[in-house]
Design an enzyme around this catalytic site. Structure first.
Site, PDB file in Angstrom:
ATOM      1  N   GLU A  44      -6.592   1.062 -37.729  1.00  0.00           N
ATOM      2  CA  GLU A  44      -5.100   0.497 -36.959  1.00  0.00           C
ATOM      3  C   GLU A  44      -4.240   1.756 -37.266  1.00  0.00           C
ATOM      4  O   GLU A  44      -4.044   1.883 -38.547  1.00  0.00           O
ATOM      5  CB  GLU A  44      -5.094  -0.588 -37.488  1.00  0.00           C
ATOM      6  CG  GLU A  44      -3.881  -1.386 -36.955  1.00  0.00           C
ATOM      7  CD  GLU A  44      -3.522  -2.676 -37.735  1.00  0.00           C
ATOM      8  OE1 GLU A  44      -2.508  -3.374 -37.293  1.00  0.00           O
ATOM      9  OE2 GLU A  44      -4.142  -3.002 -38.865  1.00  0.00           O
ATOM     10  N   LYS A 118      -2.174  -5.510 -29.591  1.00  0.00           N
ATOM     11  CA  LYS A 118      -2.374  -6.677 -30.656  1.00  0.00           C
ATOM     12  C   LYS A 118      -1.794  -8.177 -30.037  1.00  0.00           C
ATOM     13  O   LYS A 118      -0.500  -8.222 -30.011  1.00  0.00           O
ATOM     14  CB  LYS A 118      -1.850  -6.288 -31.943  1.00  0.00           C
ATOM     15  CG  LYS A 118      -2.231  -7.054 -33.218  1.00  0.00           C
ATOM     16  CD  LYS A 118      -1.596  -6.463 -34.427  1.00  0.00           C
ATOM     17  CE  LYS A 118      -2.244  -6.992 -35.531  1.00  0.00           C
ATOM     18  NZ  LYS A 118      -1.649  -6.431 -36.899  1.00  0.00           N
ATOM     19  N   CYS A 155      -7.102  -5.778 -36.090  1.00  0.00           N
ATOM     20  CA  CYS A 155      -6.570  -6.556 -37.559  1.00  0.00           C
ATOM     21  C   CYS A 155      -6.563  -8.057 -37.494  1.00  0.00           C
ATOM     22  O   CYS A 155      -7.536  -8.589 -37.252  1.00  0.00           O
ATOM     23  CB  CYS A 155      -5.523  -5.754 -38.151  1.00  0.00           C
ATOM     24  SG  CYS A 155      -5.332  -5.996 -39.952  1.00  0.00           S
TER      25      CYS A 155
END
Length: 287
Positions: A44, A118, A155
């Site tokens: 990331e 995300k 994540c």
């Protein structure tokens, strides 16, 4: 042939030193390709480092770039040269809306294949992600590659089981999860989240992480988990590349008697058979 070689890259970045970080990433991608990898995942925010853990500063907005910016162009040139696919996560600014996202870009030999923004932007003490990133607005896209169907997560997304379920329902065979993860609590959940996501959906989960740097005690330990929820391979905490094969043919066997996808109550996820059929037909080029 249903087996594809996957790779997860982990390394320590310099905060804000895009040229240095990009050079390291390209070096690791070449190493992974040299060991046979066709799909390679970087950590990331690989090009900037994890700035949301630092004190808030407007400077960081200047680090964002569009998907067609210099970082992805460089990775695209490498993917073309090596004939491989790379998941390259960047700090993205949408040039139309001027909205900022934490984005993973899937790049192939012919250029950008697609992106994932995300979905789950954390509100964790000491981390200022919500100051810099809008929640992703693309839901859970899945992309058809020559060897299989690939989805992505970033994540915090992995801590929401619906991420893997949505991607699996949309046809993903491989989910690439890119991360910047430290802390003892996260380490305690690290394998469990990937193994649960893989085993409860009958998919492969490839997880990449950063390693220790000045801005965070990231612990590495990238891994590949199979559709039975078994750990195929895991790295240690040192910079390097994890390379492992994934036999996509075992997905059918994993789902044959464990019908987690079959038995999903679509209405609980706000889905219908018709909406999923439309997604699949579109992906196959029929609509």
């Amino acid at each position: 042939m249903s087996t594809v070689v996957l790779a997860a890259v982990q390394f320590s970045r310099r905060l804000g030193d895009r040229a240095h970080n990009l050079d390291l990433a390209r070096e690791h991608v070449r190493a992974a390709h040299g060991r046979g990898a066709r799909l390679i995942a970087l950590p990331e925010l690989f090009s900037t480092g994890y700035f949301p853990g630092a004190p808030i500063s407007d400077e960081y907005f200047g680090w964002a770039e569009p998907v067609d910016g210099p970082t992805i162009r460089s990775i695209g040139e490498l993917a073309t040269e090596l004939d491989c696919f790379v998941v390259a996560p960047i700090y993205e600014v949408d040039t139309v809306s001027r909205v900022y996202y934490n984005t993973a870009v899937l790049v192939g030999p012919d250029g950008v294949v697609g992106i994932h923004r995300k979905r789950h932007v954390g509100s964790i003490i000491g981390l200022y992600e919500r100051h810099y990133f809008a929640p992703g607005n693309l839901q859970y896209p899945v992309y058809q590659l020559p060897f299989g169907r690939v989805g992505m997560s970033i994540c915090y997304d992995r801590q929401f089981p619906e991420t893997f379920r949505h991607l699996a329902l949309r046809g993903a065979e491989i989910v690439v999860s890119v991360n910047n993860v430290g802390s003892a609590r996260r380490l305690g959940m690290w394998r469990t989240e990937a193994q649960s996501g893989a085993g409860s959906n009958g998919i492969f989960v490839l997880t990449s992480n950063a390693t220790v740097e000045a801005e965070g005690e990231f612990f590495g330990r990238s891994m590949l988990t199979d559709p039975f929820g078994e750990l195929v391979a895991e790295s240690d905490g040192e910079p390097g590349v994890l390379v492992a094969p994934a036999d996509l043919g075992v997905i059918e066997a994993a789902r044959m008697h464990y019908g987690f996808i079959r038995d999903t109550r679509l209405e609980d996820l706000g889905l219908t058979d018709e909406s999923l059929l439309e997604t699949r037909m579109s992906r196959l080029g029929f609509i």
